[in-house]
Design an enzyme around this catalytic site. Structure first.
Site, PDB file in Angstrom:
ATOM      1  N   ASP A  11       0.849  -1.274   0.015  1.00  0.00           N
ATOM      2  CA  ASP A  11      -0.148  -0.181   0.134  1.00  0.00           C
ATOM      3  C   ASP A  11       0.789   1.175   0.037  1.00  0.00           C
ATOM      4  O   ASP A  11       2.367   1.149   0.235  1.00  0.00           O
ATOM      5  CB  ASP A  11      -0.911   0.111   1.219  1.00  0.00           C
ATOM      6  N   GLY A  44      -3.727   8.969  -3.708  1.00  0.00           N
ATOM      7  CA  GLY A  44      -5.058   9.426  -4.212  1.00  0.00           C
ATOM      8  C   GLY A  44      -5.059  10.751  -4.815  1.00  0.00           C
ATOM      9  O   GLY A  44      -6.085  11.246  -5.500  1.00  0.00           O
ATOM     10  N   CYS A  75      -4.353  -1.859  -1.914  1.00  0.00           N
ATOM     11  CA  CYS A  75      -4.645  -0.525  -2.115  1.00  0.00           C
ATOM     12  C   CYS A  75      -5.470  -0.265  -3.267  1.00  0.00           C
ATOM     13  O   CYS A  75      -5.272  -0.687  -4.227  1.00  0.00           O
ATOM     14  CB  CYS A  75      -3.307   0.473  -2.693  1.00  0.00           C
ATOM     15  N   THR A  77      -6.487   2.333  -5.040  1.00  0.00           N
ATOM     16  CA  THR A  77      -5.767   3.456  -6.084  1.00  0.00           C
ATOM     17  C   THR A  77      -4.902   2.807  -6.796  1.00  0.00           C
ATOM     18  O   THR A  77      -5.077   2.689  -8.223  1.00  0.00           O
ATOM     19  CB  THR A  77      -5.279   4.699  -5.351  1.00  0.00           C
ATOM     20  N   CYS A 189     -10.986   2.499  -0.251  1.00  0.00           N
ATOM     21  CA  CYS A 189      -9.833   3.146   0.188  1.00  0.00           C
ATOM     22  C   CYS A 189      -9.382   2.181   1.331  1.00  0.00           C
ATOM     23  O   CYS A 189     -10.079   2.293   2.321  1.00  0.00           O
ATOM     24  CB  CYS A 189      -9.521   4.317   0.482  1.00  0.00           C
TER      25      CYS A 189
HETATM   26  N1  DGL Z   1      -4.756   3.125   0.789  1.00  0.00           N
HETATM   27  C1  DGL Z   1      -5.038   3.618  -0.565  1.00  0.00           C
HETATM   28  C2  DGL Z   1      -6.254   3.090  -1.316  1.00  0.00           C
HETATM   29  O1  DGL Z   1      -6.859   2.048  -0.806  1.00  0.00           O
HETATM   30  C3  DGL Z   1      -4.729   4.973  -0.826  1.00  0.00           C
HETATM   31  C4  DGL Z   1      -4.467   6.043   0.016  1.00  0.00           C
HETATM   32  C5  DGL Z   1      -3.379   7.204  -0.455  1.00  0.00           C
HETATM   33  O2  DGL Z   1      -3.984   8.233  -1.055  1.00  0.00           O
HETATM   34  O3  DGL Z   1      -2.177   7.066  -0.630  1.00  0.00           O
HETATM   35  O4  DGL Z   1      -6.812   3.516  -1.883  1.00  0.00           O
END
Ligand code: DGL
Length: 262
Positions: A11, A44, A75, A77, A189
């Protein structure tokens, strides 16, 4: 012969712990390596091209270093943007984390669901596709929040997070035209389940939440079923950049005994 290769979780920050924790309960015999791209955090608010270039290259590097049997991109994203490229680049099973729109639609009675993720995730065609395939008869309210990511990181560093700050972060979702009938929110997220109590207080009792953790835990258990595991080294958390103050204790609570820099 028993196999020491770990399962690797990836992540941008600590969000992947919301995936690693249920997976650990499902596959307790496995060695885990957790990789946080703290040098690239946050994802993000980055554009697609940057994430599409960064994630496969970094995962190639850590796969070489840690020789995992399987990688979980914990993650949303990174998964919604780079999952296909990572699968093409690496010759091991890759499990992605994508917004839990299908379970949200299955659970919703009012047929109004929310997708709460990062700005980069909620604008992806991947999300359009999931919504069209699994929530065709639902109103889908999307909201991207960088503040919630920051709040989750702060909470895991041991700082206190107020419900008011979470309320402010979700206010645009609750201001959407159909928000009065919202009953289920997909936490799209991986940082957000770490704020489960604060989010429950902020949304109130009419709204329930789903996230990808339980489904991924089941998927990893099924992909590794029958494999042998040897825990020849402790579980480690690897950071590409600075390790935030207070994070080492949190990682230890999640059974990552040691934190190190890549
Ligand atoms: N944990 C990440 C997700 O699931 C993103 C967090 C970030 O913005 O770095 O999208």
């Amino acid at each position: 012969m028993s196999d020491p290769r770990p399962i690797l979780f990836f992540d941008s920050g600590v969000g992947g712990l919301s995936i690693a924790a249920p997976t650990r309960a499902a596959v307790p015999q496995a060695r885990f390596v957790y990789v946080a791209d703290s040098a690239g955090f946050p994802y993000g608010i980055k554009d697609e091209a940057e994430i599409a270039a960064r994630v496969p290259a970094l995962l190639g590097r850590v796969a070489e270093r840690y020789n995992p049997r399987l990688i979980v991109i914990a993650c949303n994203t990174a998964s919604t943007i780079a999952l296909a490229a990572v699968r093409n680049a690496l010759d091991i099973p890759i499990v992605g984390t994508v917004p839990a729109i299908k379970p949200a639609a299955e659970r919703s009675r009012t047929r109004t669901i929310g997708v709460l993720g990062t700005a980069a995730t909620v604008r992806q065609a991947y999300v359009d596709d999931l919504a069209a395939r699994f929530a065709g008869d639902c109103r889908v309210i999307r909201h991207g929040s960088a503040e919630l990511v920051t709040l989750a990181e702060a909470k895991l560093r041991g700082e206190s997070v107020s419900v008011q700050a979470v309320k402010t972060a979700i206010a645009p979702m609750l201001a959407a035209p159909d928000a009065g009938s919202l009953d289920t929110v997909a936490l799209a997220c991986t940082h957000f389940p770490l704020l489960a109590d604060e989010l429950a207080a902020a949304f109130g009792p009419a709204v329930s939440f789903v996230d990808g953790g339980p489904g991924i835990a089941r998927r990893v258990a099924s992909l590794t079923h029958g494999q042998s595991f040897a825990r020849t080294a402790p579980d480690v958390a690897v950071f590409t950049g600075p390790i935030g103050t207070g994070l080492e204790q949190t990682m230890a609570r999640y059974e990552f005994a040691r934190c190190t820099r890549l």
